[in-house]
Design an enzyme around this catalytic site. Structure first.
Site, mmCIF file in Angstrom:
data_model
loop_
_atom_site.group_PDB
_atom_site.id
_atom_site.type_symbol
_atom_site.label_atom_id
_atom_site.label_comp_id
_atom_site.label_asym_id
_atom_site.label_seq_id
_atom_site.Cartn_x
_atom_site.Cartn_y
_atom_site.Cartn_z
ATOM 1 N N GLN A 1 -7.813 -4.600 9.352
ATOM 2 C CA GLN A 1 -6.753 -4.198 10.267
ATOM 3 C C GLN A 1 -7.163 -3.001 11.136
ATOM 4 O O GLN A 1 -6.311 -2.287 11.660
ATOM 5 C CB GLN A 1 -5.476 -3.863 9.494
ATOM 6 C CG GLN A 1 -4.886 -5.056 8.748
ATOM 7 C CD GLN A 1 -3.569 -4.721 8.081
ATOM 8 O OE1 GLN A 1 -2.537 -4.561 8.725
ATOM 9 N NE2 GLN A 1 -3.596 -4.615 6.768
ATOM 10 N N ARG B 1 1.860 -10.325 10.218
ATOM 11 C CA ARG B 1 3.205 -9.747 10.377
ATOM 12 C C ARG B 1 4.274 -10.761 9.983
ATOM 13 O O ARG B 1 5.420 -10.392 9.744
ATOM 14 C CB ARG B 1 3.467 -9.336 11.830
ATOM 15 C CG ARG B 1 2.562 -8.275 12.442
ATOM 16 C CD ARG B 1 2.398 -7.064 11.588
ATOM 17 N NE ARG B 1 1.195 -7.188 10.784
ATOM 18 C CZ ARG B 1 0.888 -6.399 9.769
ATOM 19 N NH1 ARG B 1 1.715 -5.435 9.416
ATOM 20 N NH2 ARG B 1 -0.227 -6.564 9.089
ATOM 21 N N LYS C 1 0.819 -1.215 0.000
ATOM 22 C CA LYS C 1 0.000 0.000 0.000
ATOM 23 C C LYS C 1 0.853 1.265 0.000
ATOM 24 O O LYS C 1 0.499 2.250 -0.646
ATOM 25 C CB LYS C 1 -0.957 0.011 1.190
ATOM 26 C CG LYS C 1 -0.321 0.196 2.549
ATOM 27 C CD LYS C 1 -1.372 0.285 3.630
ATOM 28 C CE LYS C 1 -0.736 0.435 4.997
ATOM 29 N NZ LYS C 1 0.097 1.631 5.152
ATOM 30 N N THR C 2 2.011 1.236 0.721
ATOM 31 C CA THR C 2 2.866 2.424 0.740
ATOM 32 C C THR C 2 3.408 2.704 -0.655
ATOM 33 O O THR C 2 3.477 3.856 -1.099
ATOM 34 C CB THR C 2 4.023 2.236 1.739
ATOM 35 O OG1 THR C 2 3.488 1.929 3.027
ATOM 36 C CG2 THR C 2 4.869 3.493 1.835
ATOM 37 N N ASP D 1 -3.481 7.718 4.620
ATOM 38 C CA ASP D 1 -3.055 6.332 4.844
ATOM 39 C C ASP D 1 -3.783 5.779 6.073
ATOM 40 O O ASP D 1 -4.180 6.533 6.959
ATOM 41 C CB ASP D 1 -1.537 6.315 5.069
ATOM 42 C CG ASP D 1 -0.958 4.916 5.004
ATOM 43 O OD1 ASP D 1 -1.660 3.995 4.550
ATOM 44 O OD2 ASP D 1 0.205 4.747 5.416
ATOM 45 N N GLU D 2 -3.955 4.463 6.134
ATOM 46 C CA GLU D 2 -4.584 3.782 7.289
ATOM 47 C C GLU D 2 -5.942 4.408 7.619
ATOM 48 O O GLU D 2 -6.263 4.683 8.778
ATOM 49 C CB GLU D 2 -3.661 3.848 8.520
ATOM 50 C CG GLU D 2 -2.256 3.325 8.294
ATOM 51 C CD GLU D 2 -2.198 1.797 8.227
ATOM 52 O OE1 GLU D 2 -3.262 1.150 8.183
ATOM 53 O OE2 GLU D 2 -1.079 1.249 8.196
#
Length: 717
Positions: A236, A588, A18-19, A205-206
């Site tokens: 998330q 993770r 995503k980044t 973002d997020e």
């Protein structure tokens, strides 16, 4: 695919890049649209993520991102309020209070109002005030909402007094940075129109972690051009306890009917086995966007499920696996992370890692910026930058000792409240009405002159040299250079702070001091994680989001812990968030995943039976490698009826009596405890960990103790 201008929602699954997508989108807008850097605003949740975003954009552009607004929500709010907050009576030199400072200010406010902290703990009152602010309620609106409700009315009184305390100190807390920015944009048409015109493209973002204040802030800033790109993953969303609302991302298309929606479902981080395990857990949540992660890395090692007796055996099992992975398979210590639900779970792992000489890095312990000496020095700097900062004044007025006792400070604060000025302003206006000793009066006057002199110096001296001057002139350096090991360690922390200040050497005074204090106030635990350090990472599931490790251990997968007991009390919504938290932990892992649960665990000061987490039952058997304990029978699924009691009974048999201390207590014996008083032994059992006793105390009820860890002793009947 290139999305057009306008609202854009990117559902980006864990490890889907995503980044990369977000930074490439920003670079594309700058390259192909008639957009200049200062017309871009990109917002995220941590400084670490903001730094990574800025670095990637600079690499893509082949140059500087100067002029572009890239930072956290709180940094964005602080920047807007520094520039334009005066429109709603916020001075540009305001202090930013961290959690400890906020608690101190709240206790002062409650004391003034006569609110009993035993009945209304400051931590609970602070949480209620924070929750109200996240809903964009001020004290007046909160009181109006809860008219006639005694508990909430008392909270409203504390809220009102706290707001007055913060105004008097020219201070804002973290919630205020968002709430007051929303207030500014709503109430001041000219300011709102300026920022709406300036930011032609807004990137968030997020987005699944936004609360109501952040949601409204984003809507206000993007209202004119409507070029809003949000990236996130509803699976998330794990910060509901601090106001995050997963509905913000799930309702994006309702808010923006013309929005383009893109799903990123290819994962570049984990093996397919790990992704299948994650999906097996998260698919049971009913309110979620339909998506499933996949990867080119088919197969992978099975998820290892390890059942242990207690937290000590859990830590030993994890350390044993880490040593095996390093010795046989070439992993490094920094490849390994231990994740857990609560900070208290780290203790057993720290004990075992220390005994075995295995380096580790603990995220979420005592933060560097929360250490006493660091907070002392920062309080001096904040008082110099903002003399109305009453919390900072109270912290340093007698540090080092200046013969200014608590009684003198209390008298001074009463005088300040009476005259409606700050304590430091009261020092500058000392009069005969202040009932203090001549020595204290002289010491206060000297302190006032010292701060005034330093305020003059900060206007013309670069920050690194100025900080050195503060340490010398206040005698703080001399206080720590007394030759004791404790103060030598504390001075090392101050020296580290001086080193950080050196990064602001080229910022003209006094802006260097202002920027330094602001950046320090907004730093988070994860921002200080040293990626180059070699050691096993110990970190909570909430803090690990955004990180990844080749090897992940998720400890304490038990009912009441994961899912947590508080979540169970909240019903379906609480369990759904705990399921998302487990999903975050699983995703993770890049190559290896271990999940562990204990049959018995010390919680809330006493050993308790522990039932395996319901989330373990979600994992398909074909994905698991269920580890057989040494000397135990073939393992069965941990949630099999009777598995907990059978395992505890098996562990109650001593494998080697020579290794254990002898049994000291028997049924009926009288014992005493330093705090709980006298009691009677109801039962004594020898376990793998030693003798364990059940005691009925005369006045404290029934308790269970491990003899080796307790302070009980026999008494005459």
């Amino acid at each position: 695919m290139t999305a057009p201008d306008g609202p854009l929602l990117i559902f980006a699954g864990a490890g889907s890049g995503k980044t990369r997508v977000l930074t490439h989108r920003i670079a594309h807008v700058l390259a192909s649209r008639d957009v200049r850097p200062h017309e871009i605003c990109a917002v995220t949740f941590t400084n670490k993520a903001a730094r990574e975003m800025r670095g990637r954009i600079e690499t893509l552009l082949g140059g500087s991102t100067s002029g572009m607004w890239i930072g956290t929500f709180h940094a964005l709010g602080a920047r807007i309020l520094r520039r334009d907050g005066s429109a709603i009576a916020i001075p540009n030199g305001f202090s930013i209070y961290d959690e400890a400072d906020r608690a101190a200010a709240l206790r002062r406010a409650m004391s003034v109002e006569g609110i009993d902290e035993k009945r209304y703990p400051a931590s609970k009152v602070g949480h209620a005030i924070s929750a109200a602010k996240n809903e964009l309620l001020d004290a007046t609106a909160y009181a109006a909402k809860y008219t006639g409700e005694y508990y909430e009315a008392t909270i409203a009184r504390a809220f009102t007094a706290y707001q007055a305390e913060m105004r008097a100190a020219d201070a804002l807390d973290f919630d205020d940075l968002l709430v007051r920015t929303v207030q500014l944009l709503r109430e001041c048409d000219a300011v709102r129109e300026e920022y709406q015109s300036r930011f032609r493209h807004l990137f968030v973002d997020e987005y699944q972690d936004t609360n109501l204040a952040q949601y409204v802030l984003v809507k206000l800033l993007s209202e004119k051009h409507r070029n809003l790109t949000v990236v996130g993953d509803d699976d998330q969303s794990i910060y509901g306890w601090r106001g995050a609302d997963v509905r913000n991302i799930l309702s994006f298309q309702r808010d923006y009917p013309d929005a383009k929606v893109v799903k990123l479902e290819q994962n570049y981080r984990s093996t397919q086995v790990i992704l299948d395990a994650a999906h097996a857990v998260i698919r049971h949540n009913r309110e979620r966007a339909d998506k499933k992660l996949w990867t080119d890395m088919s197969g992978g090692e099975p998820v290892r499920l390890i059942s242990v007796y207690d937290e000590q055996e859990e830590a030993l099992a994890v350390c044993g696996e880490i040593e095996m992975l390093i010795g046989r398979e070439g992993f490094s210590l920094s490849d390994c992370a231990v994740l857990y639900r609560t900070n208290a779970q780290s203790r057993a792992f720290e004990d075992v890692l220390l005994r075995r000489g295995i380096p580790y890095r603990l995220v979420g312990g005592v933060r560097f910026y929360e250490r006493r000496e660091v907070k002392d020095v920062l309080a001096y700097l904040r008082l110099i930058a903002n003399p109305r900062d009453s919390v900072s004044f109270g912290r340093v007025v007698n540090v080092p000792k200046r013969k200014i006792g608590d009684r003198t400070v209390a008298e001074l604060e009463r005088m300040a409240r009476r005259k409606r000025i700050s304590p430091f302003e009261a020092v500058q206006a000392l009069d005969g009405s202040l009932e203090i000793t001549p020595g204290a009066r002289t010491a206060l006057a000297d302190f006032g002159r010292l701060i005034d002199e330093l305020r003059g110096l900060c206007e013309r001296m670069p920050l690194p040299q100025f900080l050195e001057r503060v340490l010398d002139d206040t005698a703080y350096k001399r206080m720590l250079e007394d030759g004791t090991p404790e103060n030598a360690e504390r001075w090392a922390n101050v020296a580290e702070l001086v080193g950080l200040a050196a990064e602001y050497a080229d910022v003209p005074p006094p802006q260097g001091l202002t920027q330094f204090l602001e950046n320090v106030a907004l730093v988070a635990d994860v921002d200080t994680l040293d990626d180059s350090a070699n050691g096993v990472t110990l970190i909570t599931l909430h803090q690990v989001k955004g990180l990844e490790f080749p090897v992940v251990f998720i400890a304490g997968m038990e009912e009441g812990l994961l899912p947590h007991v508080r979540a169970l009390e909240e019903g379906d919504s609480g369990v759904a968030e705990e399921r998302r938290l487990t999903y975050v932990g699983v995703t993770r892992a890049q190559r290896r995943l271990y999940v562990l649960h204990a049959f018995r665990r010390h919680l809330y000061g006493a050993p308790q039976l522990a039932e395996a987490s319901r989330f373990l039952a979600d994992l398909p058997v074909e994905l698991l490698d269920i580890v057989r304990r040494p000397g135990a029978a073939a393992p069965s699924p941990p949630r099999t009826p009777g598995a907990v009691r059978a395992a505890v009974h098996a562990h109650a048999v001593r494998p080697n009596p020579v290794e254990l201390a002898p049994q000291r207590y028997r049924e009926g014996m009288r014992i005493a405890h330093p705090k709980l008083g006298e009691g009677t032994i109801l039962k004594s059992t020898m376990t793998r960990s030693g003798e364990e006793v059940v005691i009925k105390f005369d006045s404290a009820g029934v308790k269970i103790f491990s003899v080796a860890d307790s302070a009980i002793y026999p008494v005459q009947a």
